[in-house]
Design a protein around this motif. Structure first.
Motif, PDB file in Angstrom:
ATOM      1  N   GLY A 248       9.621  -5.955 -11.502  1.00 26.17           N
ATOM      2  CA  GLY A 248       9.991  -5.533  -9.941  1.00 26.17           C
ATOM      3  C   GLY A 248      10.054  -3.923 -10.249  1.00 26.17           C
ATOM      4  O   GLY A 248      10.371  -3.630  -7.907  1.00 26.17           O
ATOM      5  N   ARG A 249       9.078  -3.325 -10.584  1.00 29.98           N
ATOM      6  CA  ARG A 249       8.717  -2.035  -9.938  1.00 29.98           C
ATOM      7  C   ARG A 249       8.089  -1.529  -8.772  1.00 29.98           C
ATOM      8  O   ARG A 249       7.934  -0.954  -8.003  1.00 29.98           O
ATOM      9  N   TYR A 250       7.305  -2.103  -9.201  1.00 33.14           N
ATOM     10  CA  TYR A 250       6.057  -1.990  -7.762  1.00 33.14           C
ATOM     11  C   TYR A 250       5.342  -3.390  -6.849  1.00 33.14           C
ATOM     12  O   TYR A 250       6.156  -4.851  -7.807  1.00 33.14           O
ATOM     13  N   LEU A 251       5.080  -2.882  -5.709  1.00 32.75           N
ATOM     14  CA  LEU A 251       4.676  -4.505  -4.922  1.00 32.75           C
ATOM     15  C   LEU A 251       3.467  -3.873  -4.821  1.00 32.75           C
ATOM     16  O   LEU A 251       2.974  -2.311  -3.763  1.00 32.75           O
ATOM     17  N   TYR A 252       2.170  -4.727  -4.369  1.00 28.45           N
ATOM     18  CA  TYR A 252       1.174  -5.266  -4.266  1.00 28.45           C
ATOM     19  C   TYR A 252       0.819  -5.779  -2.736  1.00 28.45           C
ATOM     20  O   TYR A 252       1.112  -7.107  -3.013  1.00 28.45           O
ATOM     21  N   VAL A 253      -0.162  -5.504  -2.283  1.00 24.48           N
ATOM     22  CA  VAL A 253      -0.315  -5.465  -0.548  1.00 24.48           C
ATOM     23  C   VAL A 253      -1.998  -5.989  -0.511  1.00 24.48           C
ATOM     24  O   VAL A 253      -2.656  -4.964  -1.189  1.00 24.48           O
ATOM     25  N   GLY A 254      -2.462  -6.816  -0.436  1.00 24.82           N
ATOM     26  CA  GLY A 254      -4.101  -7.084   0.102  1.00 24.82           C
ATOM     27  C   GLY A 254      -4.149  -6.618   1.510  1.00 24.82           C
ATOM     28  O   GLY A 254      -4.076  -7.087   2.762  1.00 24.82           O
ATOM     29  N   SER A 262      -3.025  -2.496  -2.109  1.00 24.89           N
ATOM     30  CA  SER A 262      -1.639  -0.937  -2.147  1.00 24.89           C
ATOM     31  C   SER A 262      -0.896  -1.315  -2.823  1.00 24.89           C
ATOM     32  O   SER A 262      -0.722  -2.692  -3.511  1.00 24.89           O
ATOM     33  N   VAL A 263       0.066  -0.281  -3.491  1.00 23.44           N
ATOM     34  CA  VAL A 263       0.763  -0.582  -4.717  1.00 23.44           C
ATOM     35  C   VAL A 263       1.962   0.791  -4.301  1.00 23.44           C
ATOM     36  O   VAL A 263       1.156   1.462  -4.096  1.00 23.44           O
ATOM     37  N   PHE A 264       2.721  -0.451  -3.814  1.00 24.65           N
ATOM     38  CA  PHE A 264       4.276   0.187  -3.591  1.00 24.65           C
ATOM     39  C   PHE A 264       5.469   0.640  -4.287  1.00 24.65           C
ATOM     40  O   PHE A 264       4.997  -0.185  -5.393  1.00 24.65           O
ATOM     41  N   GLU A 265       6.039   1.748  -4.390  1.00 23.72           N
ATOM     42  CA  GLU A 265       6.956   2.177  -5.258  1.00 23.72           C
ATOM     43  C   GLU A 265       8.000   0.539  -5.639  1.00 23.72           C
ATOM     44  O   GLU A 265       8.576   1.325  -3.169  1.00 23.72           O
TER      45      GLU A 265
END
Length: 332
Positions: A248-254, A262-265
């Motif tokens: 649950g630390r990172y959110l990935y978006v295409g 993209s990688v969001f904390e």
């Protein structure tokens, strides 16, 4: 031969693509991906698995007569058992509730949401429920009518369906009863596409405004960020899929346009971009995460790319697997 690890769906020649239908692939110890089998199905643009039974379900993204395929999950390739109507045009997503009682289809073309009750054997029962919708958004080219895009069963048992055409989140109570308060209005012109829930917040990609928006449990907007920092002047970004790391630390978006992941904390409603890397091809339509590996369906470059996650951050790894117009990846 070890059990294959991926089932790849995509567009076929009759649905403006070049793929064979479903492609089964496995990964060798050296990281190389190999296609090992195919199943001929018409335009299976999204594929899911039954939560308990050895069955797969795929939407058949046809304009005039959208379909639903039910397949036995067998080696070396899935076997088609039955086809049903999707109840609308251009079905693009489907979901099954955790108990395996309902299968729901989002029809992008006309916005219809169709729900099949599933029998104990996982087969759809006759006379599905169909829910039509009305409305439009401010974008005359993309929001002229409802466009149901993704179906997700929430932690409260409520079904949520994003509607790109009306900037709404449609809601259905358990048993497929329309929510008495109707849909939730989201940011105007955002074009909600894919979304997920995590620790009391909803994270939604905006296909039309290139955003990732955060909503609280009451669907009040709590934050918003650009999905990509790699968009060149005069170009656009159409965010596609969204997923969380296992912790649950990172959110990935295409990102389709800049062709990146993209990688969001994640810190509740706050998203901080920590990395943005090439998707390994063109037009990253969907991706799937399996442990420390992220597989990207790059639709326009006819390939599945492998990215390795090191401390949660993706890096290129190995050669891409050639697959015609892939649109989704399912980890078996």
């Amino acid at each position: 031969m070890s059990r294959p690890g991926l089932v790849i769906g995509g567009y076929t020649p009759d649905t403006e693509g070049s793929g064979p239908g479903l492609t089964v692939a496995r990964q060798h110890p050296d990281g190389r991906l190999e296609a090992v089998a195919e199943t001929a199905v018409s335009g299976p643009s999204f594929v899911i698995a039954h939560p308990r039974l050895p069955l797969l379900y795929a939407v058949l993204e046809r304009a005039e007569d959208g379909g639903l395929a039910v397949l036995a999950d067998e080696d070396p390739a899935p076997r088609l058992l039955a086809e049903h109507t999707s109840g609308g045009s251009l079905p693009c997503h489907l979901a099954i509730d955790p108990e395996g009682r309902w299968l729901v289809i989002a029809n992008y073309g006309d916005g219809t949401v169709t729900a099949y009750r599933l029998g104990e054997d996982g087969m759809p029962e006759p006379e599905p429920l169909t829910f039509r919708h009305e409305g439009h958004g401010p974008n005359p080219d993309r929001q002229e009518c409802p466009h149901a895009h993704e179906a997700v069963f929430g932690p409260d048992g409520v079904l949520y369906v994003s509607d790109l055409g009306t900037d709404e989140m449609r809601r259905f109570l358990p048993g497929m009863r329309p929510h008495p308060d109707g849909p939730v209005r989201l940011a105007s012109g955002s074009g909600p596409r894919h979304f997920l829930h995590h620790e009391g917040y909803w994270y939604v990609t905006g296909e039309l405004d290139g955003s990732v928006r955060v909503y609280d449990a009451e669907w009040r907007e709590a934050g918003a960020v650009r999905a990509s920092d790699a968009v060149l002047e005069g170009e656009e970004n159409l965010p596609s899929h969204i997923a969380l790391s296992a912790d649950g630390r990172y959110l990935y978006v295409g990102n389709r346009g800049p062709d990146t992941i993209s990688v969001f904390e994640v810190d509740g409603p706050r998203l901080t971009m920590v990395s943005e890397v090439p998707s390994g091809g063109s037009w990253p339509r969907h991706f799937a995460i399996d442990g420390d590996r992220l597989y990207v369906a790059n639709q326009r470059s006819d390939s599945i790319a492998l990215l390795v996650l090191k401390d949660g951050l993706p890096e290129p790894a190995g050669e891409a697997l050639a697959v015609g117009t892939p649109s989704c990846v399912l980890i078996r």
